[in-house]
Design a protein around this motif. Sequence first.
Motif, mmCIF file in Angstrom:
data_model
loop_
_atom_site.group_PDB
_atom_site.id
_atom_site.type_symbol
_atom_site.label_atom_id
_atom_site.label_comp_id
_atom_site.label_asym_id
_atom_site.label_seq_id
_atom_site.Cartn_x
_atom_site.Cartn_y
_atom_site.Cartn_z
ATOM 1 N N ALA A 111 -4.721 -10.814 -7.325
ATOM 2 C CA ALA A 111 -4.721 -9.956 -6.174
ATOM 3 C C ALA A 111 -5.016 -8.448 -6.960
ATOM 4 C CB ALA A 111 -3.272 -9.959 -5.540
ATOM 5 N N TRP A 112 -5.616 -7.734 -6.033
ATOM 6 C CA TRP A 112 -5.840 -6.622 -6.548
ATOM 7 C C TRP A 112 -4.378 -5.552 -6.388
ATOM 8 C CZ3 TRP A 112 -8.932 -3.700 -9.642
ATOM 9 C CH2 TRP A 112 -9.031 -2.296 -9.404
ATOM 10 N N MET A 153 -6.311 -1.831 -21.745
ATOM 11 C CA MET A 153 -7.486 -1.081 -20.639
ATOM 12 C C MET A 153 -7.621 -1.313 -19.178
ATOM 13 S SD MET A 153 -9.997 1.503 -21.530
ATOM 14 C CE MET A 153 -10.772 1.204 -22.993
ATOM 15 N N ALA A 154 -7.530 -2.844 -19.098
ATOM 16 C CA ALA A 154 -7.967 -3.117 -17.809
ATOM 17 C C ALA A 154 -6.530 -3.132 -17.069
ATOM 18 C CB ALA A 154 -8.356 -4.620 -17.724
ATOM 19 N N ALA A 193 -6.035 0.558 -11.789
ATOM 20 C CA ALA A 193 -5.795 0.996 -10.625
ATOM 21 C C ALA A 193 -6.549 2.214 -10.358
ATOM 22 C CB ALA A 193 -4.166 1.269 -10.439
ATOM 23 N N ALA A 194 -6.588 3.087 -11.099
ATOM 24 C CA ALA A 194 -7.412 4.414 -10.926
ATOM 25 C C ALA A 194 -8.942 4.248 -11.331
ATOM 26 C CB ALA A 194 -6.696 5.512 -11.759
ATOM 27 N N ALA A 195 -9.311 3.393 -12.359
ATOM 28 C CA ALA A 195 -10.368 3.622 -12.734
ATOM 29 C C ALA A 195 -11.438 2.686 -11.759
ATOM 30 C CB ALA A 195 -10.778 3.112 -14.020
ATOM 31 N N GLY A 196 -10.850 1.529 -11.146
ATOM 32 C CA GLY A 196 -11.678 0.822 -10.277
ATOM 33 C C GLY A 196 -12.128 -0.488 -10.766
ATOM 34 N N VAL A 220 -12.165 -3.175 -14.798
ATOM 35 C CA VAL A 220 -11.527 -4.317 -14.760
ATOM 36 C C VAL A 220 -12.438 -5.582 -15.037
ATOM 37 C CG1 VAL A 220 -9.705 -5.859 -13.698
ATOM 38 C CG2 VAL A 220 -9.546 -3.333 -13.395
ATOM 39 N N ASP A 221 -13.545 -5.712 -14.379
ATOM 40 C CA ASP A 221 -14.336 -6.344 -14.480
ATOM 41 C C ASP A 221 -14.735 -6.651 -15.977
ATOM 42 O OD1 ASP A 221 -14.344 -7.250 -11.790
ATOM 43 O OD2 ASP A 221 -16.278 -6.158 -11.368
ATOM 44 N N ASP A 222 -15.295 -5.446 -16.464
ATOM 45 C CA ASP A 222 -15.916 -5.250 -17.713
ATOM 46 C C ASP A 222 -14.669 -5.527 -19.005
ATOM 47 O OD1 ASP A 222 -18.291 -4.498 -16.655
ATOM 48 O OD2 ASP A 222 -17.879 -2.458 -16.974
ATOM 49 N N PHE A 223 -13.638 -5.175 -18.836
ATOM 50 C CA PHE A 223 -12.713 -5.193 -19.792
ATOM 51 C C PHE A 223 -11.963 -6.510 -19.772
ATOM 52 C CE2 PHE A 223 -13.936 -0.856 -20.336
ATOM 53 C CZ PHE A 223 -14.211 -0.860 -21.742
ATOM 54 N N LEU A 224 -11.807 -7.028 -18.823
ATOM 55 C CA LEU A 224 -11.313 -8.452 -18.725
ATOM 56 C C LEU A 224 -12.114 -9.559 -19.405
ATOM 57 C CD1 LEU A 224 -9.043 -8.962 -15.672
ATOM 58 C CD2 LEU A 224 -8.578 -8.561 -17.930
ATOM 59 N N SER A 225 -13.603 -9.303 -19.326
ATOM 60 C CA SER A 225 -14.567 -9.945 -19.635
ATOM 61 C C SER A 225 -14.638 -9.743 -21.444
ATOM 62 C CB SER A 225 -16.263 -9.753 -19.367
ATOM 63 O OG SER A 225 -16.513 -8.607 -19.802
ATOM 64 N N VAL A 226 -14.391 -8.361 -21.832
ATOM 65 C CA VAL A 226 -14.242 -8.079 -23.230
ATOM 66 C C VAL A 226 -12.889 -8.948 -23.660
ATOM 67 C CG1 VAL A 226 -13.809 -6.396 -24.943
ATOM 68 C CG2 VAL A 226 -15.439 -5.746 -23.122
ATOM 69 N N ALA A 227 -11.928 -8.890 -23.135
ATOM 70 C CA ALA A 227 -10.940 -9.474 -23.659
ATOM 71 C C ALA A 227 -11.193 -11.069 -23.809
ATOM 72 C CB ALA A 227 -9.587 -9.479 -22.655
ATOM 73 N N ALA A 228 -11.908 -11.678 -23.153
ATOM 74 C CA ALA A 228 -12.047 -13.162 -23.187
ATOM 75 C C ALA A 228 -13.092 -13.198 -24.558
ATOM 76 C CB ALA A 228 -12.785 -13.766 -21.828
#
Length: 281
Positions: A45-46, A103-104, A109-112, A116-124
């Motif tokens: 959930a967001w 980062m995510a 919450a503020a950045a959008g 979150v999409d980008d940096f969770l993919s980076v974490a993976a």
Amino acid sequence: MTGARTQTGESVAAAIRRALLTPEPRAKVFAAREVARNWRLGRLAWRFDVAMPDRPAWPDRPELLAPNRMPKRGKAGSERGRIALWHALAHIEFVAIDLALDMAGRFGAAAGRALVDDFLSVAADEAMHFALLERKLRRLGSHYGALPAHGGLWQAAHETRHDVRARLAVVPMVLEARGLDVTPATRDRVRAQGDEDGARILQRILDDEIRHVRFGTRHFVQGCEKAGENPPECWKTLVKRHFRGALKPPFNDSARSAAGLSREFYAAVASGANARLPHNT
């Protein structure tokens, strides 16, 4: 839209926090990849209903030392030197998992959603890099934690914990961009030693890091433009304020350009006019 199909169940922030507080390296790898997968599939959930920890959980080993206390790696090409190289790289990637997760979780919450999409993919990606490097160490008869490691890699995150643009300026656009500069030479040296497997690992990391720097640069530029500020000038100001280190040429201009990091950002450094940016003490 990624992550938008559910508003019930565990929050994305809680899932990220749990991964950050997972100390055991292999478990952290699985946790980071699970968060990224669950977010991509719309299972989180967001909501940003929990705070990120000041510092992630890490294993008891490796022993973390100040840079000036780190032992010499040993002669390049020697068994000791090879193990020390791969151990140092594994540690960088291990900390990078937490940098991307934080980062995510801290700024999403503020950045959008796009951040979150980008940096969770980076974490993976970083989790996968660490797994490749840890496997490499085991093939060499060692393991992650067998040697001391650089204790200052989280400092950049702590310095920039209250400012997403400062975090983007320092972590993707300085620290990861430096990887674009040095990895090709390391790859070529490893290949010259007859280690084609190691060269392939480093090429995979280099290819992924170009995308990571691109993510960071894009979000940084968008944030500056939204605030009506000049991105290169804002970057220089934030790096001077928050980065405790030197930016030294030569730079891999082609890889940096592929990542969207133009010479306009670091031209003064590249020319040698400002090779060491001042910083606050």
